[in-house]
Scaffold this active site. Structure first.
Site, PDB file in Angstrom:
ATOM      1  N   ILE A   1       4.861  -9.204  -1.502  1.00 18.52           N
ATOM      2  CA  ILE A   1       3.641  -8.455  -1.225  1.00 18.52           C
ATOM      3  C   ILE A   1       3.989  -6.967  -1.169  1.00 18.52           C
ATOM      4  O   ILE A   1       4.734  -6.530  -0.291  1.00 18.52           O
ATOM      5  CB  ILE A   1       2.991  -8.915   0.094  1.00 18.52           C
ATOM      6  CG1 ILE A   1       2.823 -10.439   0.106  1.00 18.52           C
ATOM      7  CG2 ILE A   1       1.658  -8.216   0.299  1.00 18.52           C
ATOM      8  CD1 ILE A   1       1.973 -10.986  -1.019  1.00 18.52           C
ATOM      9  N   GLU A   2       3.426  -6.201  -2.097  1.00 19.11           N
ATOM     10  CA  GLU A   2       3.761  -4.778  -2.182  1.00 19.11           C
ATOM     11  C   GLU A   2       2.603  -4.023  -2.807  1.00 19.11           C
ATOM     12  O   GLU A   2       1.616  -4.614  -3.263  1.00 19.11           O
ATOM     13  CB  GLU A   2       5.042  -4.577  -2.994  1.00 19.11           C
ATOM     14  CG  GLU A   2       5.053  -5.305  -4.335  1.00 19.11           C
ATOM     15  CD  GLU A   2       6.397  -5.188  -5.040  1.00 19.11           C
ATOM     16  OE1 GLU A   2       6.796  -4.048  -5.344  1.00 19.11           O
ATOM     17  OE2 GLU A   2       7.039  -6.214  -5.299  1.00 19.11           O
TER      18      GLU A   2
END
Length: 455
Positions: A144-145
């Site tokens: 998750i970025e």
């Protein structure tokens, strides 16, 4: 600037269409993961044969599959364009598991669309479950970025969905480990990464590890020391969230993921010396996982730094000793149980997944067990709780020795054999003395159907 894992391949490098075949899938269960291991990211836009090619070249048994994404719709696919039933990848997973290895499926990445587009917890949960069941996974990675990390509503749905799945699988005697891969600075997580983990804890999601992307910081720096500095920063941050864990338990919640060779910021170069420093630090502190971006870069022509082919894989795999745990050695003995019968490998079959049963004692090799340390072995393999399950009724089988807690047994009261991973006892199912009755784990009761005698 903080690290990122790129999703899409270079132009013209889409995965060949002849691998887009639907199949039965990766139904063969994996052995799980040891306490410490290396699992490089394998890009799923490349040919599925890359998985076994890497194993055959290095002996490294664990890989992270990148990526499962949705590309803007609530439909999990391989690389955004291939069904998860694709026979090429399912067969590759099965081949690796047959060799004693296992995989982690990673959702997200820098360039792809994670399942944030699923507007409800139930919809998101169904898509994760589709992939987990298809690949028969015991571990998933959520990369998750970027903008996805700032989508707090989607992060909340994801944590609820994953917590629900952990509970559902546990009720079925199955295990689901959840890893988060998050960007960092050399000082640790950014505030949005900390907030995501705090939210996970609020939903009682059991986070197995936090894997930090130690890459793409911006200016030139010593990349090995930057990765170590980020790991130290993460240790402090995890302790503030999970404040009842010991220091050792917090280190065991860490993963570390550099980009090998020249990073997206060309002044940053992660060298083989950096890899050796990071592996030594990880081993000394008990970090659970080392990984890197990415498998296809692990050669001098692609990484942009001086190295031999597969050198980074070979350096990082030292955290697991480069392979699976050897089977126990020493003298053999039968294990007598309820009704005067013996613990037996069904059909004297040494294949992974063979049921371990109760059977009339006959003195054959299928009933000769070696006890070494906390493992029990027969026919060159180990007594194993299927899929590292922890629920009452989870069956017991024979599997390649891998050093996991699913294969760790201690002697308890009243002659019981207690599985370390579950805290439950080896149990003669339903008190049956019928030949071929498969054994299971069950809450320890001190009863006769949980009493075993070696010899």
């Amino acid at each position: 600037m903080v690290g990122r894992l790129d999703l899409l391949p270079s132009a013209g490098r889409r995965r060949p269409s002849h691998h887009r075949r639907d199949g039965i899938g990766g139904r063969q269960p994996g052995p799980g993961f040891p306490a410490h291991y290396s699992a490089p990211y394998a890009e799923m836009w490349n040919d599925p044969s890359t998985l076994m090619n890497a194993y055959n070249a290095t002996g490294n048994k664990y890989y992270t599959l990148a990526f499962v994404i949705s590309q803007g719709t609530c439909n999990a696919t391989i690389n955004g364009d291939t069904p998860v039933t694709d026979s090429g990848w399912n067969n590759a997973i099965n081949s690796l598991r047959a060799a004693g290895g296992d995989v982690i499926a990673s959702f997200g990445g820098a360039s792809g669309s994670e399942l944030a587009s699923c507007g409800t917890v139930a919809a998101m949960q169904a898509q994760y479950k589709k992939v987990i069941d298809q690949f028969n996974l015991t571990r998933v990675d959520l990369d998750i970025e970027g903008g996805t990390l700032d989508n707090t509503a989607a992060n909340d749905r994801r944590n609820q969905a994953l917590a629900n799945l952990q509970q559902d699988y546990a009720a079925q005697g199955k295990k689901l480990d959840v890893d988060y891969t998050l960007p960092v600075s050399p000082n640790g997580l950014e505030s949005n990464g900390v907030a995501l983990l705090q939210n996970a804890k609020s939903h009682n999601l059991n986070v197995n590890l936090v894997n930090i992307m130690t890459m793409d910081y911006g200016p030139a720096m010593d990349m090995g020391q930057a990765a170590i500095s980020a790991a130290n920063g993460l240790h402090s941050q995890l302790g503030q969230i999970w404040n009842t864990k010991t220091s050792a338990q917090l280190w065991a919640m860490e993963g570390n993921c550099p980009m090998i060779g020249v990073n997206d910021t060309s002044a940053e170069v992660f060298t083989v010396q950096d890899a050796q420093e990071l592996e030594s630090f990880a081993a000394a502190n008990g970090i659970q996982e080392l990984t890197f971006w990415a498998l296809s870069r692990d050669n001098q022509g692609s990484s942009g730094t001086a190295q031999s082919d597969h050198q980074f894989t070979n350096i990082f795999k030292a955290i697991t000793g480069g392979g699976s745990t050897p089977p126990p050695t020493g003298g053999t003995t039968p294990i007598h149980g309820y009704g005067g019968k013996c613990v037996d490998v069904a059909g004297a079959n040494s294949a992974n997944g063979t049921p371990v049963t109760l059977y009339t004692c006959n003195g054959t090799n299928a009933q000769q067990w070696t006890h070494s340390g906390n493992t029990l072995g027969a026919l060159g393999k180990c007594l194993d709780v299927t899929a590292a399950g922890t629920a009452n009724g989870t069956k017991v089988q024979l599997y390649d020795c891998n050093g996991t807690n699913a294969q760790a047994w201690t002697t308890g009261s009243n002659g019981s054999l207690v599985n370390t991973g579950s805290g439950k006892c080896l149990d003669d199912t339903d008190w049956s003395t019928a030949d071929g009755n498969q054994l299971q784990i069950w809450t320890c009761t001190g009863s006769a159907n949980q009493s075993w005698t070696l010899g």
